[in-house]
Scaffold this motif. Sequence first.
Motif, mmCIF file in Angstrom:
data_model
loop_
_atom_site.group_PDB
_atom_site.id
_atom_site.type_symbol
_atom_site.label_atom_id
_atom_site.label_comp_id
_atom_site.label_asym_id
_atom_site.label_seq_id
_atom_site.Cartn_x
_atom_site.Cartn_y
_atom_site.Cartn_z
ATOM 1 N N THR A 169 -0.028 5.001 13.787
ATOM 2 C CA THR A 169 -1.308 5.077 13.076
ATOM 3 C C THR A 169 -1.476 6.475 12.481
ATOM 4 O O THR A 169 -1.269 7.481 13.178
ATOM 5 C CB THR A 169 -2.480 4.786 14.039
ATOM 6 O OG1 THR A 169 -2.333 3.445 14.504
ATOM 7 C CG2 THR A 169 -3.828 4.935 13.359
ATOM 8 N N LEU A 209 0.380 5.532 0.715
ATOM 9 C CA LEU A 209 -0.452 6.660 1.125
ATOM 10 C C LEU A 209 0.098 7.903 0.437
ATOM 11 O O LEU A 209 1.246 8.297 0.676
ATOM 12 C CB LEU A 209 -0.395 6.818 2.649
ATOM 13 C CG LEU A 209 -1.083 8.048 3.230
ATOM 14 C CD1 LEU A 209 -2.579 8.062 2.896
ATOM 15 C CD2 LEU A 209 -0.893 8.093 4.753
ATOM 16 N N GLY A 228 2.286 -3.313 5.184
ATOM 17 C CA GLY A 228 0.935 -2.849 4.827
ATOM 18 C C GLY A 228 1.068 -1.607 3.972
ATOM 19 O O GLY A 228 1.479 -1.679 2.816
ATOM 20 N N VAL A 229 0.712 -0.459 4.558
ATOM 21 C CA VAL A 229 0.978 0.806 3.864
ATOM 22 C C VAL A 229 2.422 1.164 4.204
ATOM 23 O O VAL A 229 2.711 1.701 5.273
ATOM 24 C CB VAL A 229 -0.016 1.893 4.324
ATOM 25 C CG1 VAL A 229 0.332 3.236 3.705
ATOM 26 C CG2 VAL A 229 -1.431 1.494 3.935
ATOM 27 N N GLY A 289 0.806 -1.212 0.000
ATOM 28 C CA GLY A 289 0.000 0.000 0.000
ATOM 29 C C GLY A 289 0.843 1.266 0.000
ATOM 30 O O GLY A 289 1.966 1.291 0.496
ATOM 31 N N THR A 318 -4.031 4.904 -1.264
ATOM 32 C CA THR A 318 -4.946 5.717 -0.464
ATOM 33 C C THR A 318 -4.517 7.165 -0.665
ATOM 34 O O THR A 318 -3.320 7.465 -0.612
ATOM 35 C CB THR A 318 -4.819 5.345 1.037
ATOM 36 O OG1 THR A 318 -5.049 3.943 1.162
ATOM 37 C CG2 THR A 318 -5.825 6.108 1.874
ATOM 38 N N ARG A 354 -12.518 6.081 5.625
ATOM 39 C CA ARG A 354 -11.653 5.580 6.697
ATOM 40 C C ARG A 354 -11.034 6.755 7.463
ATOM 41 O O ARG A 354 -10.644 7.758 6.854
ATOM 42 C CB ARG A 354 -10.533 4.763 6.072
ATOM 43 C CG ARG A 354 -10.088 3.650 6.924
ATOM 44 C CD ARG A 354 -9.648 2.442 6.140
ATOM 45 N NE ARG A 354 -8.791 2.679 5.007
ATOM 46 C CZ ARG A 354 -7.505 2.293 4.971
ATOM 47 N NH1 ARG A 354 -6.925 1.774 6.044
ATOM 48 N NH2 ARG A 354 -6.794 2.432 3.876
ATOM 49 N N GLU A 406 -8.510 4.822 -3.096
ATOM 50 C CA GLU A 406 -9.399 5.096 -1.949
ATOM 51 C C GLU A 406 -9.130 6.522 -1.477
ATOM 52 O O GLU A 406 -7.967 6.908 -1.292
ATOM 53 C CB GLU A 406 -9.074 4.124 -0.801
ATOM 54 C CG GLU A 406 -9.887 4.407 0.450
ATOM 55 C CD GLU A 406 -9.390 3.647 1.685
ATOM 56 O OE1 GLU A 406 -8.291 3.066 1.664
ATOM 57 O OE2 GLU A 406 -10.125 3.669 2.688
ATOM 58 N N SER A 437 -8.494 6.230 9.811
ATOM 59 C CA SER A 437 -7.113 5.948 10.211
ATOM 60 C C SER A 437 -6.567 4.796 9.388
ATOM 61 O O SER A 437 -7.333 4.037 8.788
ATOM 62 C CB SER A 437 -7.059 5.580 11.693
ATOM 63 O OG SER A 437 -7.697 4.346 11.917
ATOM 64 N N CYS A 438 -5.259 4.699 9.363
ATOM 65 C CA CYS A 438 -4.647 3.483 8.804
ATOM 66 C C CYS A 438 -3.312 3.275 9.488
ATOM 67 O O CYS A 438 -2.668 4.218 9.938
ATOM 68 C CB CYS A 438 -4.544 3.541 7.285
ATOM 69 S SG CYS A 438 -3.088 4.260 6.602
ATOM 70 N N ARG A 439 -2.935 2.041 9.609
ATOM 71 C CA ARG A 439 -1.689 1.667 10.276
ATOM 72 C C ARG A 439 -0.568 1.787 9.241
ATOM 73 O O ARG A 439 -0.713 1.299 8.113
ATOM 74 C CB ARG A 439 -1.887 0.222 10.711
ATOM 75 C CG ARG A 439 -1.002 -0.298 11.741
ATOM 76 C CD ARG A 439 -1.475 -0.160 13.168
ATOM 77 N NE ARG A 439 -0.324 -0.536 13.972
ATOM 78 C CZ ARG A 439 0.289 0.233 14.815
ATOM 79 N NH1 ARG A 439 -0.151 1.426 15.092
ATOM 80 N NH2 ARG A 439 1.372 -0.176 15.435
#
Length: 410
Positions: free
Chosen positions: A270, A167, A331-332, A165, A190, A322, A258, A324-326
Amino acid sequence: MEQITAVVVGAGQCGLAMSRALARRSVEHVVLERGRIGESWRSERWDSLHLLTPNWMSAPAGHPYDGPDPDGFMSCADFATSLERAALADRAPIRQETRVHSLDADGGGYRLVTGRGDIACSSVVIANGACGLPRRPGFAGAVPAGILQLTPQDYKRPADVREGGVLVVGASASGLQIARELAAAGRRVTLAVGNHLRLPRRYRGADILWWMDRIGALDATVADADAIRLRRLPSLPLAGYPANTDLDLNALQDIGVEIVGRFSAIDGGTAWFSGALANACASADLKLSRLLDRIDAYAAAVGQGAGRPYRLPATRVPDAPRLSCRLRPDGVGTVIWATGYEPDHAWVNLPVFGAKGGIRHAGGVAGNGLYVIGLRYLRNARSSHISGARLDAEVLADHLAADLARSAAA
Ligand SMILES: Cc1cc2nc3c(=O)[nH]c(=O)nc-3n(C[C@H](O)[C@H](O)[C@H](O)COP(=O)(O)OP(=O)(O)OC[C@H]3O[C@@H](n4cnc5c(N)ncnc54)[C@H](O)[C@@H]3O)c2cc1C
């Protein structure tokens, strides 16, 4: 020490426009450039980038576009080449590979320390760009170690970004284009969306910039009270894609991006996003609608514009975006800060900086014999566009030449 009447720092479109304007007024000068002519376009942009201004708006000062595709969009490399050709044709006195390390007051004039010796001069034109330093929010330092952080200056191509991912932070021209390119390359993207603008590439048979040019949207001059607000406005969210594709949040969501709200904080790895995404999108839609109203009024008055007025579908906002994202390498794992740019004036050792950190100036005049050009809303919205360089250079060269004449007469 070498003595020269005027020194221009930077050989981008503004430095070249200034040099041409000074030469026409017989002002002795040199242009000092840290790299090659048009260096920012060669080394500080990503590979696929084409100008967002059409070719007819993207010509070096004094060398109007006369190629076969006035409505097309040049690559950055082609634009750098056009600057090089213009410099050659104008016999501009450019010293390439000559970085200016510092600028200080010296007697009644200035002293520049460069990579090739010191220069004393009466006048200096700071033309080293509006976008030398990519901006990052203060909390960028809290991004966990192990997460790759890039800016639009570091990012060159999708392969620079880790698998997994991504961001992308910021929904202006750079963030939107990079998000689109990464999504098209199969990355999970994202996009954090704060205050932004929305523009269609074309409207009623013409490029949106053609309309903005016609209605004078690029030429309204800056009132002092407005200057600070205008200089912080988001940049124009356009891209120079060959098929005139729109670059907006609906188009990005169509290819799987997204969208979330403004990236507002980091806490223990986060990333937290604002809950005001819908407001930010509604505000961009409203501003677009107002612009199209102005265009329609102009089109009706002068009898131009294909077809009837229309409006774009509203920006689609997820029901529950969303919050928040970690941020985790598995992951991201990459954050791209497309959160704007600011000029690099760290080498200017003069008491000319305002409370917000930028050089204080009135339409580019920053002090006795000191000028700045190419900054956002220097005189108007066009000032940081290629098409504004010539106009601003003419005004500043008049001022500079008159100043020299006054000093000579005193
Ligand atoms: C990603 C991106 C895309 C853009 N696309 C467009 C577009 O499509 N159309 C448009 O009209 N505008 C566009 N712009 C805006 C435009 O390029 C900028 O506003 C530009 O900064 C203005 O031109 P300039 O000549 O002042 O700066 P630049 O073109 O940045 O030139 C500054 C020059 O100064 C040199 N320099 C820097 N520091 C020093 C130093 N200390 N000593 C000596 N030399 C130095 C640099 O190497 C560079 O060559 C874009 C900007 C960005 C960031």
